[in-house]
Write a protein that holds these residues in place. Sequence first.
Motif, PDB file in Angstrom:
ATOM      1  N   HIS A  58       0.813  -1.205   0.000  1.00 56.20           N
ATOM      2  CA  HIS A  58       0.000   0.000   0.000  1.00 56.20           C
ATOM      3  C   HIS A  58       0.853   1.264   0.000  1.00 56.20           C
ATOM      4  O   HIS A  58       0.376   2.337   0.368  1.00 56.20           O
ATOM      5  CB  HIS A  58      -0.927   0.018   1.225  1.00 56.20           C
ATOM      6  CG  HIS A  58      -1.752  -1.222   1.373  1.00 56.20           C
ATOM      7  ND1 HIS A  58      -2.634  -1.656   0.405  1.00 56.20           N
ATOM      8  CD2 HIS A  58      -1.805  -2.140   2.387  1.00 56.20           C
ATOM      9  CE1 HIS A  58      -3.223  -2.785   0.803  1.00 56.20           C
ATOM     10  NE2 HIS A  58      -2.726  -3.107   2.003  1.00 56.20           N
ATOM     11  N   SER A  59       2.112   1.171  -0.360  1.00 59.39           N
ATOM     12  CA  SER A  59       2.993   2.340  -0.397  1.00 59.39           C
ATOM     13  C   SER A  59       4.066   2.148  -1.451  1.00 59.39           C
ATOM     14  O   SER A  59       4.528   1.023  -1.684  1.00 59.39           O
ATOM     15  CB  SER A  59       3.638   2.548   0.985  1.00 59.39           C
ATOM     16  OG  SER A  59       4.589   3.575   0.932  1.00 59.39           O
ATOM     17  N   ASP A  60       4.453   3.243  -2.094  1.00 61.82           N
ATOM     18  CA  ASP A  60       5.478   3.156  -3.122  1.00 61.82           C
ATOM     19  C   ASP A  60       6.875   3.448  -2.580  1.00 61.82           C
ATOM     20  O   ASP A  60       7.857   3.396  -3.341  1.00 61.82           O
ATOM     21  CB  ASP A  60       5.167   4.121  -4.279  1.00 61.82           C
ATOM     22  CG  ASP A  60       5.047   5.567  -3.789  1.00 61.82           C
ATOM     23  OD1 ASP A  60       5.141   5.783  -2.556  1.00 61.82           O
ATOM     24  OD2 ASP A  60       4.844   6.459  -4.622  1.00 61.82           O
ATOM     25  N   HIS A  61       6.986   3.787  -1.243  1.00 64.35           N
ATOM     26  CA  HIS A  61       8.318   4.073  -0.721  1.00 64.35           C
ATOM     27  C   HIS A  61       8.647   3.282   0.542  1.00 64.35           C
ATOM     28  O   HIS A  61       9.754   3.394   1.082  1.00 64.35           O
ATOM     29  CB  HIS A  61       8.464   5.572  -0.397  1.00 64.35           C
ATOM     30  CG  HIS A  61       7.596   6.024   0.735  1.00 64.35           C
ATOM     31  ND1 HIS A  61       6.249   6.269   0.591  1.00 64.35           N
ATOM     32  CD2 HIS A  61       7.899   6.273   2.051  1.00 64.35           C
ATOM     33  CE1 HIS A  61       5.745   6.658   1.752  1.00 64.35           C
ATOM     34  NE2 HIS A  61       6.734   6.672   2.663  1.00 64.35           N
ATOM     35  N   LEU A  62       7.708   2.455   1.012  1.00 62.91           N
ATOM     36  CA  LEU A  62       7.947   1.641   2.198  1.00 62.91           C
ATOM     37  C   LEU A  62       8.236   0.203   1.807  1.00 62.91           C
ATOM     38  O   LEU A  62       7.769  -0.285   0.764  1.00 62.91           O
ATOM     39  CB  LEU A  62       6.742   1.678   3.136  1.00 62.91           C
ATOM     40  CG  LEU A  62       6.368   3.041   3.751  1.00 62.91           C
ATOM     41  CD1 LEU A  62       5.117   2.915   4.610  1.00 62.91           C
ATOM     42  CD2 LEU A  62       7.525   3.601   4.576  1.00 62.91           C
ATOM     43  N   ASN A  63       9.011  -0.459   2.661  1.00 65.82           N
ATOM     44  CA  ASN A  63       9.326  -1.874   2.464  1.00 65.82           C
ATOM     45  C   ASN A  63       9.019  -2.641   3.738  1.00 65.82           C
ATOM     46  O   ASN A  63       9.046  -2.087   4.851  1.00 65.82           O
ATOM     47  CB  ASN A  63      10.814  -2.064   2.122  1.00 65.82           C
ATOM     48  CG  ASN A  63      11.166  -1.444   0.780  1.00 65.82           C
ATOM     49  OD1 ASN A  63      10.534  -1.736  -0.230  1.00 65.82           O
ATOM     50  ND2 ASN A  63      12.165  -0.564   0.772  1.00 65.82           N
ATOM     51  N   CYS A  78       9.829  -0.342   6.943  1.00 69.88           N
ATOM     52  CA  CYS A  78      10.939   0.601   6.922  1.00 69.88           C
ATOM     53  C   CYS A  78      10.901   1.407   5.632  1.00 69.88           C
ATOM     54  O   CYS A  78      10.631   0.859   4.554  1.00 69.88           O
ATOM     55  CB  CYS A  78      12.265  -0.147   7.046  1.00 69.88           C
ATOM     56  SG  CYS A  78      13.727   0.905   6.929  1.00 69.88           S
ATOM     57  N   GLY A  79      11.185   2.711   5.744  1.00 71.04           N
ATOM     58  CA  GLY A  79      11.196   3.567   4.554  1.00 71.04           C
ATOM     59  C   GLY A  79      12.568   4.080   4.208  1.00 71.04           C
ATOM     60  O   GLY A  79      12.705   4.959   3.349  1.00 71.04           O
ATOM     61  N   ALA A  80      13.633   3.564   4.864  1.00 67.92           N
ATOM     62  CA  ALA A  80      14.993   4.055   4.605  1.00 67.92           C
ATOM     63  C   ALA A  80      15.423   3.670   3.193  1.00 67.92           C
ATOM     64  O   ALA A  80      15.234   2.523   2.769  1.00 67.92           O
ATOM     65  CB  ALA A  80      15.954   3.485   5.638  1.00 67.92           C
ATOM     66  N   PRO A  81      16.027   4.552   2.439  1.00 73.36           N
ATOM     67  CA  PRO A  81      16.409   4.250   1.058  1.00 73.36           C
ATOM     68  C   PRO A  81      17.630   3.336   0.955  1.00 73.36           C
ATOM     69  O   PRO A  81      17.855   2.724  -0.098  1.00 73.36           O
ATOM     70  CB  PRO A  81      16.721   5.633   0.471  1.00 73.36           C
ATOM     71  CG  PRO A  81      17.129   6.463   1.648  1.00 73.36           C
ATOM     72  CD  PRO A  81      16.304   5.960   2.794  1.00 73.36           C
ATOM     73  N   ASN A  82      18.425   3.215   2.042  1.00 76.47           N
ATOM     74  CA  ASN A  82      19.673   2.452   1.931  1.00 76.47           C
ATOM     75  C   ASN A  82      19.578   1.059   2.514  1.00 76.47           C
ATOM     76  O   ASN A  82      20.599   0.390   2.697  1.00 76.47           O
ATOM     77  CB  ASN A  82      20.810   3.214   2.615  1.00 76.47           C
ATOM     78  CG  ASN A  82      20.583   3.351   4.128  1.00 76.47           C
ATOM     79  OD1 ASN A  82      19.443   3.384   4.583  1.00 76.47           O
ATOM     80  ND2 ASN A  82      21.675   3.402   4.889  1.00 76.47           N
ATOM     81  N   VAL A  83      18.379   0.552   2.835  1.00 78.48           N
ATOM     82  CA  VAL A  83      18.259  -0.778   3.404  1.00 78.48           C
ATOM     83  C   VAL A  83      18.578  -1.832   2.341  1.00 78.48           C
ATOM     84  O   VAL A  83      18.140  -1.730   1.197  1.00 78.48           O
ATOM     85  CB  VAL A  83      16.856  -0.993   3.997  1.00 78.48           C
ATOM     86  CG1 VAL A  83      15.762  -0.899   2.931  1.00 78.48           C
ATOM     87  CG2 VAL A  83      16.763  -2.329   4.737  1.00 78.48           C
ATOM     88  N   GLN A  84      19.380  -2.811   2.720  1.00 79.56           N
ATOM     89  CA  GLN A  84      19.782  -3.885   1.801  1.00 79.56           C
ATOM     90  C   GLN A  84      19.749  -5.208   2.546  1.00 79.56           C
ATOM     91  O   GLN A  84      19.945  -5.258   3.761  1.00 79.56           O
ATOM     92  CB  GLN A  84      21.195  -3.646   1.258  1.00 79.56           C
ATOM     93  CG  GLN A  84      21.346  -2.366   0.436  1.00 79.56           C
ATOM     94  CD  GLN A  84      22.753  -2.180  -0.085  1.00 79.56           C
ATOM     95  OE1 GLN A  84      23.397  -3.160  -0.498  1.00 79.56           O
ATOM     96  NE2 GLN A  84      23.233  -0.949  -0.077  1.00 79.56           N
ATOM     97  N   ALA A 130      20.671  11.456   9.469  1.00 80.33           N
ATOM     98  CA  ALA A 130      19.290  10.985   9.544  1.00 80.33           C
ATOM     99  C   ALA A 130      18.770  10.579   8.172  1.00 80.33           C
ATOM    100  O   ALA A 130      17.582  10.315   8.007  1.00 80.33           O
ATOM    101  CB  ALA A 130      18.395  12.076  10.138  1.00 80.33           C
ATOM    102  N   SER A 131      19.671  10.504   7.192  1.00 83.17           N
ATOM    103  CA  SER A 131      19.241  10.236   5.809  1.00 83.17           C
ATOM    104  C   SER A 131      18.944   8.775   5.560  1.00 83.17           C
ATOM    105  O   SER A 131      18.240   8.435   4.613  1.00 83.17           O
ATOM    106  CB  SER A 131      20.319  10.710   4.836  1.00 83.17           C
ATOM    107  OG  SER A 131      21.539  10.005   5.061  1.00 83.17           O
ATOM    108  N   GLY A 132      19.486   7.892   6.381  1.00 82.53           N
ATOM    109  CA  GLY A 132      19.274   6.470   6.152  1.00 82.53           C
ATOM    110  C   GLY A 132      19.644   5.677   7.380  1.00 82.53           C
ATOM    111  O   GLY A 132      20.018   6.222   8.428  1.00 82.53           O
ATOM    112  N   LEU A 133      19.551   4.339   7.254  1.00 79.20           N
ATOM    113  CA  LEU A 133      19.852   3.481   8.385  1.00 79.20           C
ATOM    114  C   LEU A 133      21.347   3.508   8.699  1.00 79.20           C
ATOM    115  O   LEU A 133      22.195   3.716   7.826  1.00 79.20           O
ATOM    116  CB  LEU A 133      19.427   2.041   8.085  1.00 79.20           C
ATOM    117  CG  LEU A 133      17.940   1.815   7.799  1.00 79.20           C
ATOM    118  CD1 LEU A 133      17.677   0.335   7.550  1.00 79.20           C
ATOM    119  CD2 LEU A 133      17.081   2.317   8.938  1.00 79.20           C
ATOM    120  N   MET A 134      21.647   3.284   9.949  1.00 82.77           N
ATOM    121  CA  MET A 134      23.033   3.186  10.397  1.00 82.77           C
ATOM    122  C   MET A 134      23.528   1.769  10.130  1.00 82.77           C
ATOM    123  O   MET A 134      23.077   0.808  10.739  1.00 82.77           O
ATOM    124  CB  MET A 134      23.118   3.505  11.892  1.00 82.77           C
ATOM    125  CG  MET A 134      24.483   3.325  12.494  1.00 82.77           C
ATOM    126  SD  MET A 134      24.445   3.662  14.282  1.00 82.77           S
ATOM    127  CE  MET A 134      26.108   3.216  14.720  1.00 82.77           C
TER     128      MET A 134
END
Length: 805
Positions: A58-63, A78-84, A130-134
């Motif tokens: 239900h979201s285009d930016h959440l995982n 999670c909505g962080a862009p750097n999650v892998q 605060a831009s992404g996950l640590m």
Amino acid sequence: MKVSLNWLKDYVPILLAPKVLADGLTMSGLEVETLTDRYDHLRDVVVGRVLQITPHPHSDHLNICTVDMGDTTADIVCGAPNVQMNRLYPVARVGAALPGGFVISETQIRGIASSGMLCSEMELGLGPDASGLMEITRSCSPGELLTSALALSDPVFELGLTPNRSDCLSFFGVAREIAALQHNSITLPEVELPNSIDDIHRHTSVIIEAPDFCPRYAAGLVLDITVGPSPFWLQDRLISIGLKPVNNVVDITNYVMMETGQPLHAFDYDRLAENRIVVRTAIENEPFTTLDHKERLMPRDTLFICDGEKPVAVAGVMGGLNSEIETQTRRVLIESAWFNPTSIRKTAKYLGLKTDASHRFERGVNPEGVIFALKRAMSFMASICGGTVTQGIIDVYPRPYSASPLILSASETNLILGTRITSDRMGPILAGIGFETEKLDEDRWQVIPPPWRVDVSRPVDLMEEIARLSGYDTIPTTFPLLSSGLTPVSPFQRLRETIREMMVGFGFTEAINYSFISANSNDYLRLDANDIRRQTVQVMNPLSEDQSVMRTSLIPGLLTTLQRNLSQQQKRLKLFEIGNTFIETETDRLPEEREMLAGLWTGSRQEPSWHGPDSSCDFFDQKGVLEGLFAGLRIHARFSRADATAFPYIRPGYGADIRLGDEVIGVVGELNSYVLEAFDLKQGAIIFEVALAPMVKAIPSLRQSISLPRYPSVSRDATFILSKAQASGSILDSIQMIDEPLIEQIQIFDVFEGGSLPLDRKSVSYRITYRSPSETLEDDRVTQIHKRICDQVIERFGAQLPDSR
């Protein structure tokens, strides 16, 4: 004072475990009240490995991330862009409390359950990103605590400092103490200012008009700064000790203050009229608006920091709204000064302002640390705020600091402390905390205290340093030497204790009242204008109007206690008090103190019981208490009609003077009605007050015993018609003074008025007991003696026998 151990490591290597170090500081006089780790809030944050990433339906930016947390696997939105996948990240479990008071809970995010939170540096308080996950790049396992995986630990001590240890209101001061405990040294930071072709004297000046209040004032100027947020390391340092970051300029001044103990203040240079500083005292009721947006009227002798026209700060306490640092500030004038502690303390107390700066100034700062702190702040503003430092500083120092050398004797120190510390050891102990020492001989050291130890001014202060640094716990326990003989008790002490025991035995309760009473109390008692009890001692700073003078009598205190008890429905009271009264003498002498005994009885004669109704106590009940007291003390006291002038608060005809010989030592009687009204008393009371000094003198020093009588006694009654004005006790005293060895006892057993007697006459009956120690008395002999006594009474007092009227 909070102290971060990680911050302290900048100045001294920490060789001891935090708990051991805390115990050592406490035993050296710096009490560690609490020991916590500032990363305790991460106890519910673990290392997690992302096993799978699924787009949120239900979201285009959440995982939806499936995360392995060691003992469990959970789905986390999670909505962080750097999650892998297969990477390690911090995971806050459900229930974790993150900085800012944010508590993680199990929740629904757009219809999908999320059990936890993948975190960034900023969210954990571990960095500015605060831009992404640590991402965790260290070798660790899922489920491992983040604090363990990243070796996050920063023990924080909270010190409970005594007012004399102002030097430890800084990291430098605490570092010196730790270095002394560990027997190593501290390393203070070096300060280097960038070169500049400009000169501060071309831009500003400083004038001190009140050198007694401000012995030193230094200023530096930094140009072309940019006001903004501080770098993370600076914010983190302040947060670690409970300070809130504001902006880079203010944070730098706070950082340097906590580091060195020297409060600083930053002014917007362009908002200073004439771009200069004048240090002066305030005009009476001079208005000023402080940084908290409140306008205050300042008393005379408040120290002001002014520009060319107006005040811009209350020295050492708080800056003004008209010169505070703003976002558009480009040039900053930095103040570093040494103010008189007494002046700052008075000002802060008057204004009701308690700031970190005033807390330090009023306890005393290092007068020789002013320039170091100023240069340290200027250096930070050049590097952090991008400013340009002007060449030189202004240092106005009309009253230079100088320390007087002190002489420390090792033998005297050991005598006072009860220790056996060698002289050779004492010098290095003091040198370890910055004292200059020079050995004069085998016993004495010449010691010069460092300027930051403003509390050391006498040899005994040096002895205290020896005691705490050698360890209070190493001082052997000793007990005072006591004489094997008993110390004799003074007559007054013996009398007090005897009176207490006897009065309690009579059913009385001891009261202890303040020695301060209302100035109106003597008016309530209607004492004569020339009465010595009018000579009251005024209290300079009374607790209240009701305690404005020292008492000259114990009666007002007992009556106040009675009023308080009556208001609580306690209507039967028997109270006594032993205490000093105070009579004002000459102005340059202490007041005269007189120890008195006073008592009060009100309400019923005895507690209600099944025996039947009880009557109220009266004058004779209280008089009987005193007679029993005097008998127990073996004092022969007499009672006579009360002097209305000396004791106007006694109801006429219902009181008596208490006499020892011809000296009046007190009074007993019923309170007058106007006294009851003045003290707001709803029922009457019988009071007495007597001086103890004459009683001590009257108590016989030797006790004598007599054998029990072997022969019977003979009693004879005598009734006399007397004038009502005649005191019955005077006849009794007169009979006792007759030189007749056979008289054993005399007592009054009946008083009658009215009937056939004239209005001005009364009938008093006495019973006289006769006894011989060597024989049985015959009636004829007793009759002759009895007649002779009656004849003397008739002749002396103009009395009549009933049958001779």
